[in-house]
Design an enzyme around this catalytic site. Structure first.
Site, mmCIF file in Angstrom:
data_model
loop_
_atom_site.group_PDB
_atom_site.id
_atom_site.type_symbol
_atom_site.label_atom_id
_atom_site.label_comp_id
_atom_site.label_asym_id
_atom_site.label_seq_id
_atom_site.Cartn_x
_atom_site.Cartn_y
_atom_site.Cartn_z
ATOM 1 N N HIS A 58 0.934 -1.200 -0.028
ATOM 2 C CA HIS A 58 0.039 0.004 -0.131
ATOM 3 C C HIS A 58 0.786 1.200 0.027
ATOM 4 O O HIS A 58 0.269 2.447 -0.530
ATOM 5 C CB HIS A 58 -1.064 0.031 1.117
ATOM 6 C CG HIS A 58 -1.938 1.152 1.097
ATOM 7 N ND1 HIS A 58 -1.330 2.211 1.785
ATOM 8 C CD2 HIS A 58 -3.011 1.554 0.724
ATOM 9 C CE1 HIS A 58 -2.611 3.243 1.884
ATOM 10 N NE2 HIS A 58 -3.282 2.680 1.032
ATOM 11 N N CYS A 59 2.239 1.240 0.409
ATOM 12 C CA CYS A 59 2.833 2.336 0.971
ATOM 13 C C CYS A 59 3.617 2.861 -0.367
ATOM 14 O O CYS A 59 2.890 4.231 -0.771
ATOM 15 C CB CYS A 59 3.788 2.100 2.011
ATOM 16 S SG CYS A 59 3.171 1.731 3.532
ATOM 17 N N ILE A 60 4.533 2.441 -0.830
ATOM 18 C CA ILE A 60 5.374 2.936 -1.880
ATOM 19 C C ILE A 60 4.677 3.125 -3.180
ATOM 20 O O ILE A 60 5.064 4.472 -3.670
ATOM 21 C CB ILE A 60 6.877 2.106 -2.079
ATOM 22 C CG1 ILE A 60 7.513 2.037 -0.659
ATOM 23 C CG2 ILE A 60 7.747 3.253 -2.848
ATOM 24 C CD1 ILE A 60 8.610 1.025 -0.732
#
Length: 451
Positions: free
Chosen positions: A282-284
């Protein structure tokens, strides 16, 4: 004739601090995914009564049975919490009435136009607002652009007449989960906390200290929101750099993995990042674009962020291009009509998390070019429903056997799970395209090509 709004006085922070320090009270966690579920267990194990809320009733039902539905999270801590009555799981927001703390851990995806989608935060805040009570602490953990807590969530929570800073506390604390990380867990990863005012910051910091070893207070919710984006942008830019170096060094006949392993022996001024088939999780792939979007309000172009995103998003196409050329050069066949085994669907090793996995792009690109693709992933026996790749929902992993390998023209390694039997690949006579350097140093009957 004017209507008078009922006034509430904020409870004495010292009294609430003592309550949290004694680990009394109820902590509600909203959103029981890869962030919310481990946080719920951490507060439960610290001695708090906890309520887990998720819009998916099946998650609450499985938790009530003591069944943890996220593979890398141990179910054992659930049982004593359930047996003691200190853990409740629900799909009804009304069950959160009376909670002393509400921590929001909901998704923050991008729209099709790569703009922030705050609908989950907005809907959650609107659903929670009728159940707010004076003295309650509300914390947002979802990754978002600086200002979301104060500019988006606070006005929604105040619709019923309670005012942040006067009637309830409001704070932001960025999640820092790293699924599958054996070294760091929810309780050992330092927790950044920023509140709407000093009292809110102190209150949130006191709460988190009861469950997490190291808490780092900052001056505002905006700073805390920016911390999370900075961490992920740092990773995105550096991964893009090594991905670009991989392409350059490959053309020069230089092994980028050997270069990185030698460079990281320098004890200062360098830290290793590693190339791959594209970004996942989900983050990068998502979070840096929250700052890109917000920066436009201030007439700032975030060129590093956008360039990194462009490079990283091109990697699946690069990998499939390497596969296509290698099939032609080493096997004398086209990608069209070839049977390819994709090794790994999860976005990173040793987890069952397929969010934003580059495997989806690889799968799509290969099939668009006429390949027949199977996949093997010991952590993902069946591809779950996803918003972006619904067409692959229900596709199942095949067993990794010598017989199965023999039926494929090539193997494309996307995810380097530790539990995969790479020894089987040593006797495989076909083409292996390795994006993770997992076959380095192994002797094989076939051909290994780095990508």
């Amino acid at each position: 004739m004017s209507m008078m709004t009922p006034q509430h006085s904020l409870p004495d922070p010292a009294v609430l601090t003592e309550r949290f320090e004694a680990r009394r009270g109820t902590v509600a966690v909203i959103g029981l995914g890869y962030v919310g579920l481990p946080l719920l267990l951490a507060f439960g194990q610290a001695g708090f009564d906890v309520i887990g809320y998720d819009i998916a009733p099946e998650k609450a039902e499985r938790l009530r049975r003591g069944d943890c539905y996220i593979q890398h999270i141990d179910s054992a801590p659930l049982r004593p919490l359930l047996e003691s009555g200190r853990l409740k799981a629900t799909a009804r927001m009304a069950d959160l009435a009376g909670a002393d703390v509400a921590i929001i851990c909901v998704p923050t995806p991008l729209t099709a136009q790569r703009e922030p989608d705050l609908s989950y935060i907005e809907k959650t805040a609107a659903a929670l607002e009728p159940y707010l009570k004076p003295g309650q602490l509300v914390v947002l953990e979802s990754t978002t652009w600086p200002g979301t807590t104060m500019e988006v969530m606070r006005p929604i929570l105040e619709r019923g007449g309670l005012v942040a800073g006067r009637d309830f506390f409001l704070a932001y604390s960025p999640e820092r989960e790293d699924p599958g990380n054996a070294r760091y867990s929810t309780r050992t990863i330092p927790k950044v906390v920023g509140g709407d005012g000093e009292a809110a910051t102190a209150m949130a910091a006191t709460l988190y200290r009861q469950a997490i070893g190291n808490v780092v207070p900052v001056s505002s919710t905006q700073v805390a929101e920016a911390v999370k984006l900075t961490e992920n942008i740092f990773r995105s830019v550096n991964i893009a750099l090594v991905n670009e170096l991989k392409v350059v060094y490959s053309r020069m006949g230089i092994d980028v993995w050997e270069v990185i392993n030698a460079a990281k022996t320098k004890p200062f001024g360098y830290m290793p990042f590693y190339p791959g088939p594209g970004l996942g999780g989900h983050c990068i792939p998502i979070d840096p674009f929250y700052l890109t979007w917000k920066a436009r309000e201030f007439n700032v172009n975030t060129r590093f962020i956008e360039l990194a995103g462009e490079i990283n998003s091109q990697m699946p196409g690069y990998v499939v291009g390497v596969l296509q050329n290698a099939l032609n050069d080493h096997a004398g066949v086209a990608l069209r009509g070839s049977r390819v085994l994709l090794l790994g669907m999860a976005y990173k090793k040793n987890v069952d998390d397929v969010r934003e996995s580059p495997a989806f792009a690889l799968l799509s690109l290969m099939e668009e070019r006429g390949a027949v693709v199977d996949y093997h992933d010991p952590h993902v026996p069946e591809i779950p429903p996803t918003r972006e790749h619904a067409q692959y929902s229900g596709r199942r992993s095949i067993a990794l056997t010598a017989e199965a390998l023999a039926g494929h023209t090539a193997v494309l390694i996307c995810t380097d799970h530790d539990t995969v039997d790479y020894g089987l690949l040593e006797s495989y006579p076909g083409l292996i395209v390795d994006t993770r350097n997992v076959m380095a140093g192994r002797r094989t009957r076939g051909t290994i090509v780095a990508a």
